[in-house]
Design a protein around this motif. Structure first.
Motif, PDB file in Angstrom:
ATOM      1  N   GLY A 277       0.796  -1.213   0.000  1.00 21.37           N
ATOM      2  CA  GLY A 277       0.000   0.000   0.000  1.00 21.37           C
ATOM      3  C   GLY A 277       0.831   1.267   0.000  1.00 21.37           C
ATOM      4  O   GLY A 277       1.993   1.278  -0.392  1.00 21.37           O
ATOM      5  N   VAL A 278       0.223   2.354   0.469  1.00 23.30           N
ATOM      6  CA  VAL A 278       0.887   3.647   0.544  1.00 23.30           C
ATOM      7  C   VAL A 278       0.766   4.147   1.982  1.00 23.30           C
ATOM      8  O   VAL A 278      -0.338   4.346   2.485  1.00 23.30           O
ATOM      9  N   GLU A 279       1.882   4.335   2.642  1.00 22.87           N
ATOM     10  CA  GLU A 279       1.870   4.713   4.055  1.00 22.87           C
ATOM     11  C   GLU A 279       1.055   5.987   4.272  1.00 22.87           C
ATOM     12  O   GLU A 279       1.214   6.982   3.582  1.00 22.87           O
ATOM     13  N   GLY A 280       0.173   5.921   5.267  1.00 23.14           N
ATOM     14  CA  GLY A 280      -0.648   7.069   5.610  1.00 23.14           C
ATOM     15  C   GLY A 280      -1.850   7.287   4.726  1.00 23.14           C
ATOM     16  O   GLY A 280      -2.654   8.188   4.974  1.00 23.14           O
ATOM     17  N   MET A 281      -2.012   6.461   3.691  1.00 21.35           N
ATOM     18  CA  MET A 281      -3.123   6.654   2.754  1.00 21.35           C
ATOM     19  C   MET A 281      -3.841   5.341   2.445  1.00 21.35           C
ATOM     20  O   MET A 281      -5.054   5.227   2.632  1.00 21.35           O
ATOM     21  N   ILE A 282      -3.101   4.352   1.962  1.00 29.20           N
ATOM     22  CA  ILE A 282      -3.691   3.076   1.567  1.00 29.20           C
ATOM     23  C   ILE A 282      -3.090   1.983   2.444  1.00 29.20           C
ATOM     24  O   ILE A 282      -1.887   1.728   2.387  1.00 29.20           O
ATOM     25  N   PRO A 283      -3.907   1.332   3.282  1.00 31.20           N
ATOM     26  CA  PRO A 283      -3.378   0.345   4.226  1.00 31.20           C
ATOM     27  C   PRO A 283      -2.654  -0.802   3.521  1.00 31.20           C
ATOM     28  O   PRO A 283      -3.003  -1.196   2.411  1.00 31.20           O
ATOM     29  N   SER A 284      -1.655  -1.319   4.198  1.00 33.08           N
ATOM     30  CA  SER A 284      -0.945  -2.492   3.696  1.00 33.08           C
ATOM     31  C   SER A 284      -1.826  -3.730   3.819  1.00 33.08           C
ATOM     32  O   SER A 284      -2.552  -3.895   4.799  1.00 33.08           O
ATOM     33  N   LEU A 285      -1.771  -4.592   2.825  1.00 35.47           N
ATOM     34  CA  LEU A 285      -2.479  -5.877   2.871  1.00 35.47           C
ATOM     35  C   LEU A 285      -1.594  -6.978   3.440  1.00 35.47           C
ATOM     36  O   LEU A 285      -2.071  -8.082   3.699  1.00 35.47           O
ATOM     37  N   ALA A 286      -0.316  -6.685   3.637  1.00 32.00           N
ATOM     38  CA  ALA A 286       0.641  -7.702   4.071  1.00 32.00           C
ATOM     39  C   ALA A 286       0.456  -8.044   5.544  1.00 32.00           C
ATOM     40  O   ALA A 286       0.376  -7.147   6.397  1.00 32.00           O
ATOM     41  N   SER A 287       0.362  -9.344   5.834  1.00 33.68           N
ATOM     42  CA  SER A 287       0.176  -9.840   7.208  1.00 33.68           C
ATOM     43  C   SER A 287      -0.911  -9.042   7.912  1.00 33.68           C
ATOM     44  O   SER A 287      -0.749  -8.573   9.040  1.00 33.68           O
ATOM     45  N   ASN A 288      -2.030  -8.896   7.237  1.00 30.55           N
ATOM     46  CA  ASN A 288      -3.117  -8.043   7.709  1.00 30.55           C
ATOM     47  C   ASN A 288      -4.250  -8.894   8.263  1.00 30.55           C
ATOM     48  O   ASN A 288      -4.864  -9.672   7.539  1.00 30.55           O
ATOM     49  N   GLN A 289      -4.558  -8.722   9.559  1.00 31.03           N
ATOM     50  CA  GLN A 289      -5.567  -9.553  10.206  1.00 31.03           C
ATOM     51  C   GLN A 289      -6.973  -9.255   9.700  1.00 31.03           C
ATOM     52  O   GLN A 289      -7.859 -10.102   9.774  1.00 31.03           O
ATOM     53  N   ILE A 290      -7.205  -8.075   9.144  1.00 30.54           N
ATOM     54  CA  ILE A 290      -8.518  -7.763   8.588  1.00 30.54           C
ATOM     55  C   ILE A 290      -8.791  -8.616   7.356  1.00 30.54           C
ATOM     56  O   ILE A 290      -9.908  -9.067   7.109  1.00 30.54           O
ATOM     57  N   VAL A 291      -7.757  -8.871   6.583  1.00 29.36           N
ATOM     58  CA  VAL A 291      -7.882  -9.620   5.329  1.00 29.36           C
ATOM     59  C   VAL A 291      -8.250 -11.081   5.566  1.00 29.36           C
ATOM     60  O   VAL A 291      -8.919 -11.698   4.735  1.00 29.36           O
ATOM     61  N   VAL A 292      -7.841 -11.650   6.711  1.00 24.10           N
ATOM     62  CA  VAL A 292      -8.012 -13.094   6.928  1.00 24.10           C
ATOM     63  C   VAL A 292      -9.160 -13.429   7.873  1.00 24.10           C
ATOM     64  O   VAL A 292      -9.240 -14.540   8.377  1.00 24.10           O
ATOM     65  N   GLN A 293     -10.076 -12.493   8.091  1.00 22.78           N
ATOM     66  CA  GLN A 293     -11.234 -12.776   8.935  1.00 22.78           C
ATOM     67  C   GLN A 293     -12.045 -13.936   8.342  1.00 22.78           C
ATOM     68  O   GLN A 293     -12.087 -14.128   7.124  1.00 22.78           O
ATOM     69  N   PRO A 294     -12.715 -14.731   9.197  1.00 21.74           N
ATOM     70  CA  PRO A 294     -13.546 -15.824   8.672  1.00 21.74           C
ATOM     71  C   PRO A 294     -14.631 -15.332   7.723  1.00 21.74           C
ATOM     72  O   PRO A 294     -14.917 -15.954   6.706  1.00 21.74           O
ATOM     73  N   GLY A 295     -15.253 -14.203   8.051  1.00 20.13           N
ATOM     74  CA  GLY A 295     -16.260 -13.636   7.174  1.00 20.13           C
ATOM     75  C   GLY A 295     -15.614 -12.725   6.139  1.00 20.13           C
ATOM     76  O   GLY A 295     -14.734 -11.932   6.473  1.00 20.13           O
ATOM     77  N   ILE A 296     -16.059 -12.825   4.890  1.00 20.94           N
ATOM     78  CA  ILE A 296     -15.451 -12.020   3.823  1.00 20.94           C
ATOM     79  C   ILE A 296     -16.402 -10.921   3.346  1.00 20.94           C
ATOM     80  O   ILE A 296     -16.158 -10.298   2.305  1.00 20.94           O
ATOM     81  N   GLU A 297     -17.476 -10.678   4.115  1.00 16.63           N
ATOM     82  CA  GLU A 297     -18.478  -9.716   3.677  1.00 16.63           C
ATOM     83  C   GLU A 297     -17.895  -8.327   3.419  1.00 16.63           C
ATOM     84  O   GLU A 297     -18.215  -7.691   2.408  1.00 16.63           O
ATOM     85  N   THR A 298     -17.060  -7.838   4.328  1.00 17.03           N
ATOM     86  CA  THR A 298     -16.491  -6.505   4.140  1.00 17.03           C
ATOM     87  C   THR A 298     -15.599  -6.467   2.908  1.00 17.03           C
ATOM     88  O   THR A 298     -15.677  -5.539   2.092  1.00 17.03           O
ATOM     89  N   LEU A 299     -14.731  -7.469   2.754  1.00 15.63           N
ATOM     90  CA  LEU A 299     -13.830  -7.496   1.605  1.00 15.63           C
ATOM     91  C   LEU A 299     -14.614  -7.522   0.295  1.00 15.63           C
ATOM     92  O   LEU A 299     -14.322  -6.770  -0.641  1.00 15.63           O
ATOM     93  N   ALA A 300     -15.615  -8.393   0.223  1.00 16.94           N
ATOM     94  CA  ALA A 300     -16.404  -8.497  -1.006  1.00 16.94           C
ATOM     95  C   ALA A 300     -17.172  -7.210  -1.268  1.00 16.94           C
ATOM     96  O   ALA A 300     -17.272  -6.742  -2.404  1.00 16.94           O
ATOM     97  N   ARG A 301     -17.692  -6.616  -0.207  1.00 15.44           N
ATOM     98  CA  ARG A 301     -18.472  -5.391  -0.355  1.00 15.44           C
ATOM     99  C   ARG A 301     -17.630  -4.248  -0.929  1.00 15.44           C
ATOM    100  O   ARG A 301     -18.067  -3.541  -1.844  1.00 15.44           O
ATOM    101  N   VAL A 302     -16.424  -4.058  -0.403  1.00 19.71           N
ATOM    102  CA  VAL A 302     -15.622  -2.927  -0.868  1.00 19.71           C
ATOM    103  C   VAL A 302     -15.130  -3.143  -2.296  1.00 19.71           C
ATOM    104  O   VAL A 302     -14.940  -2.167  -3.040  1.00 19.71           O
ATOM    105  N   VAL A 303     -14.923  -4.397  -2.697  1.00 21.91           N
ATOM    106  CA  VAL A 303     -14.520  -4.654  -4.079  1.00 21.91           C
ATOM    107  C   VAL A 303     -15.707  -4.453  -5.019  1.00 21.91           C
ATOM    108  O   VAL A 303     -15.587  -3.810  -6.062  1.00 21.91           O
TER     109      VAL A 303
END
Length: 227
Positions: A135-161
């Motif tokens: 990502g871009v520091e201070g603007m676009i969050p990093s996806l690397a080793s990101n606990q939000i990305v690996v949640q059991p539910g994917i509703e938020t991820l699918a929604r934003v895409v």
């Protein structure tokens, strides 16, 4: 009480499952993520200052508040005293981990869904999130080793895409970066592929996403928009 109401699962009768406190749940079509001490899916890897920064501004290196959480930050936590926010952060850091202790083995990079997902990612996501997911520091969050990305539910991820999203604007973070909608030209299978790729790349590991799950999110987003 401020956080537990959303992040603690409830049973069939509507009561909180205290044994799974802060483990997260699906709420209003978004995922209220695990905020327990888990380093895999929770905020065990965050420092106290990271939590305070998120509650005060709506953003830190891992995520930016959107959806229902944007309202919480805008109208509540961003207006709280830093001492109170620090007390919340210290309390959350003291919570026992929920869910798996470690990430599962990522899907093989050569699997069909990962190969297809990488192509979708490079074409649609890498310009902002970069090829390595940092990502871009201070603007676009990093996806690397990101606990939000690996949640059991994917509703938020699918929604934003599918529908896009805009993060909260606060006095401390007046710029509210937005993610455009990709649902107009990506199929359910392509969204599932790119989410599977993100969830199993950049140090992440999580189950694959099914096109049927994305289709359900798309229907929900479409219905809410029509209403």
């Amino acid at each position: 009480a401020h956080c537990g109401a959303c992040h603690t699962p409830v049973n069939m009768l509507g009561g909180s499952r205290s044994s799974q406190a802060f483990a997260g749940q699906v709420l209003q079509g978004w995922v209220a993520p695990d905020i327990s001490g888990s380093e895999y899916q929770g905020i065990g890897g965050w420092g106290v200052d990271d939590i305070v920064q998120y509650l005060a501004t709506g953003a830190n290196g891992w995520t930016r508040a959107s959806g229902p959480m944007a309202e919480v930050v805008q109208y509540s936590t961003s207006r709280m005293d830093k001492a109170d926010l620090r007390a919340i952060a210290v309390y959350l850091q003291d919570q026992k981990p929920q869910g798996p202790a470690t990430a599962p083995t990522p899907l093989a990079a050569g699997s069909p869904q990962m190969v297809q997902g990488q192509m979708v990612y490079v074409d649609n996501c890498s310009a902002c999130h970069k090829r390595d997911g940092t990502g871009v520091e201070g603007m676009i969050p990093s996806l690397a080793s990101n606990q939000i990305v690996v949640q059991p539910g994917i509703e938020t991820l699918a929604r934003v895409v599918v529908a896009g999203s805009r993060s909260v604007a606060t006095d401390a973070e007046p710029t509210a970066p937005g993610m455009p909608s990709f649902g107009w030209h990506l199929s359910d299978a392509q969204v599932a592929d790119v989410l599977t790729y993100i969830r199993n790349s950049f140090g992440n590991g999580a189950p694959a996403v099914a096109p049927e799950t994305v289709a359900g999110v798309r229907r929900q987003v479409t219905t809410r928009t029509a209403d």
